[in-house]
Design a protein around this motif. Structure first.
Motif, short mmCIF file in Angstrom:
data_model
loop_
_atom_site.label_atom_id
_atom_site.label_comp_id
_atom_site.label_asym_id
_atom_site.label_seq_id
_atom_site.Cartn_x
_atom_site.Cartn_y
_atom_site.Cartn_z
N TYR A 1 -38.84 -1.51 71.78
CA TYR A 1 -38.65 -2.96 71.88
C TYR A 1 -37.61 -3.28 72.95
O TYR A 1 -37.82 -4.14 73.80
CB TYR A 1 -38.25 -3.54 70.53
N ILE A 2 -36.49 -2.57 72.92
CA ILE A 2 -35.43 -2.81 73.91
C ILE A 2 -35.91 -2.45 75.31
O ILE A 2 -35.64 -3.17 76.27
CB ILE A 2 -34.14 -2.05 73.54
N ASP A 3 -36.66 -1.35 75.45
CA ASP A 3 -37.21 -0.99 76.76
C ASP A 3 -38.11 -2.10 77.29
O ASP A 3 -38.06 -2.46 78.47
CB ASP A 3 -37.98 0.32 76.69
N GLY A 4 -38.95 -2.66 76.42
CA GLY A 4 -39.84 -3.75 76.81
C GLY A 4 -39.07 -4.99 77.23
O GLY A 4 -39.40 -5.64 78.23
N ILE A 5 -38.04 -5.32 76.45
CA ILE A 5 -37.21 -6.49 76.77
C ILE A 5 -36.51 -6.29 78.11
O ILE A 5 -36.49 -7.19 78.95
CB ILE A 5 -36.16 -6.74 75.66
N ARG A 6 -35.94 -5.12 78.32
CA ARG A 6 -35.24 -4.86 79.59
C ARG A 6 -36.18 -4.93 80.78
O ARG A 6 -35.83 -5.44 81.84
CB ARG A 6 -34.52 -3.52 79.53
N SER A 7 -37.40 -4.42 80.60
CA SER A 7 -38.39 -4.48 81.67
C SER A 7 -38.76 -5.94 81.97
O SER A 7 -38.83 -6.36 83.13
CB SER A 7 -39.63 -3.69 81.27
N GLU A 8 -38.99 -6.71 80.91
CA GLU A 8 -39.34 -8.13 81.07
C GLU A 8 -38.20 -8.89 81.74
O GLU A 8 -38.41 -9.68 82.66
CB GLU A 8 -39.64 -8.73 79.70
N TYR A 9 -36.95 -8.64 81.29
CA TYR A 9 -35.80 -9.34 81.86
C TYR A 9 -35.57 -8.95 83.31
O TYR A 9 -35.14 -9.78 84.11
CB TYR A 9 -34.55 -9.07 81.03
N LYS B 1 -37.93 -8.25 85.46
CA LYS B 1 -38.92 -9.03 86.21
C LYS B 1 -38.47 -10.48 86.36
O LYS B 1 -38.60 -11.07 87.44
CB LYS B 1 -40.28 -8.98 85.52
N VAL B 2 -37.95 -11.05 85.28
CA VAL B 2 -37.48 -12.44 85.32
C VAL B 2 -36.32 -12.57 86.30
O VAL B 2 -36.27 -13.51 87.10
CB VAL B 2 -37.07 -12.92 83.91
N ALA B 3 -35.39 -11.61 86.26
CA ALA B 3 -34.23 -11.66 87.15
C ALA B 3 -34.65 -11.53 88.62
O ALA B 3 -34.14 -12.24 89.49
CB ALA B 3 -33.23 -10.55 86.79
N GLU B 4 -35.61 -10.65 88.89
CA GLU B 4 -36.09 -10.48 90.26
C GLU B 4 -36.80 -11.74 90.75
O GLU B 4 -36.60 -12.18 91.89
CB GLU B 4 -37.02 -9.28 90.37
#
Length: 104
Positions: A34-42, A44-47
């Motif tokens: 779950y944390i890996d997915g959140i970090r990946s999503e965040y 992308k959002v930050a980029e």
């Protein structure tokens, strides 16, 4: 989030969404993925945010101030409020109101 070192900061749109997030974070089996997915999503959002910021054309402050909306307050007259204090709706249709509640 990047500077928070005691866990994972996660944004939820409202409190009803927090239950699933907390459940995933408390589960030893679900938490890592779950944390890996959140970090990946965040990431992308930050980029995407950084890319949009680079593409924006901003005016210098002095030019922006020159372009400010001018309001003529001399001809403005504020209206009188219809009532002061608390307004109580004693006969409001609760069935109509219930359509606006997020029951999840």
């Amino acid at each position: 989030h990047p500077r928070y070192e005691q866990g994972q900061a996660i944004y939820v749109t409202d409190a009803s969404r927090a239950v699933g997030v907390v459940s995933a974070l408390l589960s030893a089996e679900q938490k890592p993925a779950y944390i890996d997915g959140i970090r990946s999503e965040y990431a992308k959002v930050a980029e995407a945010h950084a890319r949009n910021e680079r593409e924006k054309q901003r005016l210098p402050l002095s030019r922006a101030r020159e372009n400010a909306h001018k309001i003529d307050w001399s001809s403005y007259s504020a209206g009188k409020p219809q009532f002061f204090g608390t307004k109580v709706f004693e006969t409001y249709d609760l069935e109509e109101l219930s359509r606006y509640i997020d029951w999840t």
